[in-house]
Design a protein around this motif. Structure first.
Motif, PDB file in Angstrom:
ATOM      1  N   LEU A 126       0.818  -1.219   0.000  1.00  0.00           N
ATOM      2  CA  LEU A 126       0.000   0.000   0.000  1.00  0.00           C
ATOM      3  C   LEU A 126       0.855   1.273   0.000  1.00  0.00           C
ATOM      4  CD1 LEU A 126      -2.983  -0.996   2.336  1.00  0.00           C
ATOM      5  CD2 LEU A 126      -2.770  -1.218  -0.143  1.00  0.00           C
ATOM      6  N   GLN A 127       2.008   1.231   0.674  1.00  0.00           N
ATOM      7  CA  GLN A 127       2.840   2.440   0.753  1.00  0.00           C
ATOM      8  C   GLN A 127       3.776   2.607  -0.441  1.00  0.00           C
ATOM      9  OE1 GLN A 127       4.716   2.034   4.621  1.00  0.00           O
ATOM     10  NE2 GLN A 127       2.712   1.902   5.589  1.00  0.00           N
ATOM     11  N   GLU A 128       4.341   1.514  -0.927  1.00  0.00           N
ATOM     12  CA  GLU A 128       5.401   1.586  -1.941  1.00  0.00           C
ATOM     13  C   GLU A 128       5.049   0.918  -3.269  1.00  0.00           C
ATOM     14  OE1 GLU A 128       8.844   2.937  -1.544  1.00  0.00           O
ATOM     15  OE2 GLU A 128       7.582   4.007  -0.111  1.00  0.00           O
ATOM     16  N   GLY A 129       3.891   0.230  -3.306  1.00  0.00           N
ATOM     17  CA  GLY A 129       3.554  -0.582  -4.482  1.00  0.00           C
ATOM     18  C   GLY A 129       3.571   0.182  -5.791  1.00  0.00           C
ATOM     19  N   GLU A 130       3.017   1.364  -5.781  1.00  0.00           N
ATOM     20  CA  GLU A 130       2.931   2.144  -7.019  1.00  0.00           C
ATOM     21  C   GLU A 130       4.333   2.479  -7.520  1.00  0.00           C
ATOM     22  OE1 GLU A 130       0.354   5.538  -6.620  1.00  0.00           O
ATOM     23  OE2 GLU A 130       0.797   6.204  -8.672  1.00  0.00           O
ATOM     24  N   LYS A 131       5.186   2.928  -6.585  1.00  0.00           N
ATOM     25  CA  LYS A 131       6.575   3.259  -6.915  1.00  0.00           C
ATOM     26  C   LYS A 131       7.327   2.013  -7.411  1.00  0.00           C
ATOM     27  CE  LYS A 131      10.212   4.910  -4.091  1.00  0.00           C
ATOM     28  NZ  LYS A 131      10.471   5.467  -2.766  1.00  0.00           N
ATOM     29  N   ALA A 132       6.946   0.860  -6.866  1.00  0.00           N
ATOM     30  CA  ALA A 132       7.630  -0.392  -7.217  1.00  0.00           C
ATOM     31  C   ALA A 132       7.152  -0.949  -8.560  1.00  0.00           C
ATOM     32  CB  ALA A 132       7.418  -1.421  -6.115  1.00  0.00           C
ATOM     33  N   GLY A 133       6.171  -0.295  -9.165  1.00  0.00           N
ATOM     34  CA  GLY A 133       5.696  -0.737 -10.476  1.00  0.00           C
ATOM     35  C   GLY A 133       4.543  -1.716 -10.428  1.00  0.00           C
ATOM     36  N   MET A 134       4.013  -1.980  -9.239  1.00  0.00           N
ATOM     37  CA  MET A 134       2.879  -2.911  -9.146  1.00  0.00           C
ATOM     38  C   MET A 134       1.692  -2.360  -9.935  1.00  0.00           C
ATOM     39  SD  MET A 134       3.049  -4.047  -5.147  1.00  0.00           S
ATOM     40  CE  MET A 134       4.554  -4.773  -4.459  1.00  0.00           C
ATOM     41  N   LEU A 135       0.897  -3.261 -10.510  1.00  0.00           N
ATOM     42  CA  LEU A 135      -0.257  -2.851 -11.313  1.00  0.00           C
ATOM     43  C   LEU A 135      -1.292  -2.158 -10.423  1.00  0.00           C
ATOM     44  CD1 LEU A 135      -0.772  -6.257 -13.168  1.00  0.00           C
ATOM     45  CD2 LEU A 135       0.442  -4.252 -14.061  1.00  0.00           C
ATOM     46  N   PRO A 136      -2.011  -1.171 -10.954  1.00  0.00           N
ATOM     47  CA  PRO A 136      -3.086  -0.544 -10.169  1.00  0.00           C
ATOM     48  C   PRO A 136      -4.085  -1.580  -9.649  1.00  0.00           C
ATOM     49  CG  PRO A 136      -2.660   0.732 -12.143  1.00  0.00           C
ATOM     50  CD  PRO A 136      -1.820  -0.515 -12.251  1.00  0.00           C
ATOM     51  N   GLU A 137      -4.368  -2.613 -10.449  1.00  0.00           N
ATOM     52  CA  GLU A 137      -5.332  -3.632  -9.997  1.00  0.00           C
ATOM     53  C   GLU A 137      -4.785  -4.404  -8.795  1.00  0.00           C
ATOM     54  OE1 GLU A 137      -5.474  -7.832 -11.900  1.00  0.00           O
ATOM     55  OE2 GLU A 137      -5.331  -6.502 -13.626  1.00  0.00           O
ATOM     56  N   SER A 138      -3.461  -4.545  -8.722  1.00  0.00           N
ATOM     57  CA  SER A 138      -2.860  -5.270  -7.599  1.00  0.00           C
ATOM     58  C   SER A 138      -3.064  -4.479  -6.308  1.00  0.00           C
ATOM     59  CB  SER A 138      -1.362  -5.484  -7.831  1.00  0.00           C
ATOM     60  OG  SER A 138      -1.169  -6.342  -8.925  1.00  0.00           O
ATOM     61  N   ILE A 139      -2.845  -3.197  -6.387  1.00  0.00           N
ATOM     62  CA  ILE A 139      -3.004  -2.357  -5.195  1.00  0.00           C
ATOM     63  C   ILE A 139      -4.476  -2.333  -4.774  1.00  0.00           C
ATOM     64  CG2 ILE A 139      -2.730   0.005  -4.328  1.00  0.00           C
ATOM     65  CD1 ILE A 139      -0.245   0.103  -6.311  1.00  0.00           C
ATOM     66  N   ALA A 140      -5.362  -2.304  -5.764  1.00  0.00           N
ATOM     67  CA  ALA A 140      -6.798  -2.345  -5.458  1.00  0.00           C
ATOM     68  C   ALA A 140      -7.177  -3.676  -4.786  1.00  0.00           C
ATOM     69  CB  ALA A 140      -7.608  -2.153  -6.746  1.00  0.00           C
ATOM     70  N   LYS A 141      -6.619  -4.770  -5.261  1.00  0.00           N
ATOM     71  CA  LYS A 141      -6.923  -6.092  -4.675  1.00  0.00           C
ATOM     72  C   LYS A 141      -6.390  -6.170  -3.247  1.00  0.00           C
ATOM     73  CE  LYS A 141      -5.533  -8.436  -8.607  1.00  0.00           C
ATOM     74  NZ  LYS A 141      -5.198  -9.622  -9.434  1.00  0.00           N
ATOM     75  N   GLU A 142      -5.197  -5.611  -3.039  1.00  0.00           N
ATOM     76  CA  GLU A 142      -4.608  -5.645  -1.697  1.00  0.00           C
ATOM     77  C   GLU A 142      -5.480  -4.866  -0.711  1.00  0.00           C
ATOM     78  OE1 GLU A 142      -2.083  -7.477  -0.697  1.00  0.00           O
ATOM     79  OE2 GLU A 142      -2.176  -6.726   1.360  1.00  0.00           O
ATOM     80  N   LYS A 143      -6.030  -3.744  -1.181  1.00  0.00           N
ATOM     81  CA  LYS A 143      -6.884  -2.930  -0.303  1.00  0.00           C
ATOM     82  C   LYS A 143      -8.105  -3.717   0.159  1.00  0.00           C
ATOM     83  CE  LYS A 143      -5.577   1.707  -1.788  1.00  0.00           C
ATOM     84  NZ  LYS A 143      -5.807   2.747  -2.815  1.00  0.00           N
ATOM     85  N   VAL A 144      -8.570  -4.638  -0.685  1.00  0.00           N
ATOM     86  CA  VAL A 144      -9.738  -5.442  -0.318  1.00  0.00           C
ATOM     87  C   VAL A 144      -9.381  -6.544   0.680  1.00  0.00           C
ATOM     88  CG1 VAL A 144     -11.535  -7.008  -1.191  1.00  0.00           C
ATOM     89  CG2 VAL A 144     -10.913  -4.960  -2.509  1.00  0.00           C
ATOM     90  N   ILE A 145      -8.234  -7.221   0.469  1.00  0.00           N
ATOM     91  CA  ILE A 145      -7.991  -8.410   1.313  1.00  0.00           C
ATOM     92  C   ILE A 145      -6.965  -8.241   2.434  1.00  0.00           C
ATOM     93  CG2 ILE A 145      -8.678  -9.999  -0.528  1.00  0.00           C
ATOM     94  CD1 ILE A 145      -5.739 -10.856  -0.662  1.00  0.00           C
ATOM     95  N   GLY A 146      -6.181  -7.157   2.401  1.00  0.00           N
ATOM     96  CA  GLY A 146      -5.099  -7.004   3.386  1.00  0.00           C
ATOM     97  C   GLY A 146      -5.569  -7.095   4.827  1.00  0.00           C
ATOM     98  N   GLN A 147      -6.547  -6.282   5.181  1.00  0.00           N
ATOM     99  CA  GLN A 147      -7.030  -6.268   6.574  1.00  0.00           C
ATOM    100  C   GLN A 147      -7.795  -7.553   6.912  1.00  0.00           C
ATOM    101  OE1 GLN A 147      -6.176  -4.062   8.966  1.00  0.00           O
ATOM    102  NE2 GLN A 147      -7.196  -5.514  10.330  1.00  0.00           N
ATOM    103  N   LEU A 148      -8.550  -8.069   5.915  1.00  0.00           N
ATOM    104  CA  LEU A 148      -9.280  -9.332   6.144  1.00  0.00           C
ATOM    105  C   LEU A 148      -8.298 -10.447   6.497  1.00  0.00           C
ATOM    106  CD1 LEU A 148     -11.873  -9.322   3.205  1.00  0.00           C
ATOM    107  CD2 LEU A 148     -12.388  -9.240   5.659  1.00  0.00           C
TER     108      LEU A 148
END
Ligand SMILES: [Zn+2]
Length: 433
Positions: A307-329
């Motif tokens: 969530l903090q560095e993913g965008e800078k690291a080149g992760m796909l926008p969909e990956s960051i969106a998926k992480e936002k859904v399941i990370g806390q769960l």
């Protein structure tokens, strides 16, 4: 290593008619003796902390451990004084990708050759070992870079943790373990792709042939892959039964990447040895894991990095969106699964975040339900059990490898102290002091 080479030399000389036995005897007499004075020692088997202990190491193994008051020191032994520190067995991370670099996410990764990735692994191996992780299970690498890394470390080319390797992770076409970044006209298929029970069995055989110690499969979609859903099942029960049957027949354990509840249930029913991530595990999955003794390896730190560095690291926008859904769960389900009686082994998905930060996960394991001692046990005896190396690593006992670390504080009271390891020994060799 030196010992082994001397023995080989002795054998060769023996064949030539030269007096070999004396060489062998000399080599044995040469084994270095080291004594560690431990102010405190974490007994991970009993779950207690002992005071004023002395560990004697001969060559690469521990030959005695007990109270300093009654310890007999071998003459000429080198003494390492850790009397102001807490000593514990080297840590184990059951989910690493040493040949992956955290800042080469998404399309950035396409420009990296398998050879270059293996060389990233050299640096990652050193960082991981220096952070106190003396063994890892590497669950997925391209080009068998993990196998090369394991062998180079074992042969003493450079320093790194002991490794159990998987080679390529095995999965369905278009799934988490395929290569989905390129369009159809480029015709790129991931080397780990295998559809149907017999293709999957053949793929297990291929991985074993080229050096896999453990078989990694993708039972569900993933966060960092393109065009799939973590909650959706990928391998069928039938395919996973074939994979587990083949792997176990060949003496390999199976680690299943599985986020979604149905993929977790079917993976456990198929008989996998560990479920990785287990983000959306439900009550039925927890019950099955408990009843079948399946380990859960839940990577509950890396959400922070994604969530903090993913965008800078080149992760796909969909990956960051998926992480936002399941990370806390996933973190909430870690608590549920642990309090529900599922066995846990420590694993972090290192490579998704920078190597060497592995111990940052302890803070979350404590926050979500474990005591510090339980978190340490997950990263030592439990992990050793899942590795199939309980006789070699994971505790400080006679006959085990001298894989030993130390910290200034008391990690049994606060396991976050393990982010500040001050001493690392692997196989009797001091790596960091
Ligand atoms: Zn992974």
């Amino acid at each position: 290593m030196k010992f082994k080479h001397l023995l080989i030399t002795a054998t060769v000389l023996g064949a030539l008619g030269v007096a070999a036995p004396s060489f062998a005897a000399d080599a044995k007499a040469e084994a270095k003796v080291v004594v560690i004075r431990a102010g405190k020692l974490v007994d991970v088997v009993a779950g207690t902390v002992l005071k004023d202990q002395t560990i004697v190491i001969t060559g690469e193994r521990i030959t005695s451990v007990g109270p300093s008051a009654s310890a007999k020191l071998p003459a000429g032994a080198q003494v390492i004084d850790l009397s102001s520190q807490t000593v514990l067995p080297g840590l184990i991370d059951m989910h690493t990708h040493l040949t992956a670099d955290a800042y080469l996410g998404g399309y950035n990764a396409l420009g990296v050759s398998d050879t270059r990735a293996a060389l990233y692994g050299v640096r990652a191996a050193r960082k991981t070992l220096e952070a106190g992780f003396t063994s890892v299970r590497n669950v997925g690498a391209s080009g068998f870079g993990d196998v090369a890394l394991r062998d180079a470390i074992d042969e003493g080319d450079f320093i790194g943790p002991r490794m159990r390797t998987a080679g390529y992770a095995i999965g369905i076409q278009g799934g988490h373990c395929d290569e989905n970044l390129l369009p159809a006209d480029k015709n790129v298929v991931g080397r780990g792709v295998a559809d149907g029970p017999w293709q999957a069995r053949a793929k297990v055989r291929e991985m074993a042939k080229y050096g896999a110690d453990v078989i990694k499969i993708c039972a569900s979609g993933g966060v960092l892959s393109k065009g799939d859903e973590p909650g959706a099942q990928q391998y069928t029960l039938e395919e996973m039964q074939a994979i587990v049957g083949e792997a176990h027949k060949l003496g390999r354990k199976v680690a299943a990447h599985a986020h979604g509840a149905s993929s977790i249930r079917d993976a456990i029913l198929a008989g996998v040895d560990s479920v990785e991530h287990a983000s959306l595990i439900d009550d039925e999955g927890i019950r099955l894991a408990r009843e079948k003794g399946t380990y859960l390896v839940m990577d509950i730190y890396n959400d922070d990095f994604i969530l903090q560095e993913g965008e800078k690291a080149g992760m796909l926008p969909e990956s960051i969106a998926k992480e936002k859904v399941i990370g806390q769960l996933q973190r909430d389900n870690f608590r549920k699964a642990y309090t529900g009686g599922a066995k846990m082994a420590f694993g972090t998905d290192a490579g998704v975040y920078p190597h060497g930060d592995n111990a940052r996960q302890f803070a979350y394991m404590i926050k979500y339900g474990m005591t510090s001692m339980q978190a340490i046990q997950a990263a030592t005896i439990n992990a050793a059990d899942l590795l199939g190396w309980k006789d070699k690593v994971g505790s400080i006992g006679v006959g085990k490898y001298a894989d030993i670390i130390a910290v200034k504080g008391d990690p049994a009271q606060d396991a976050t102290e393990l982010t500040k390891v001050s001493f690392v020994m692997k196989g009797g060799e001091v790596i960091r002091r």
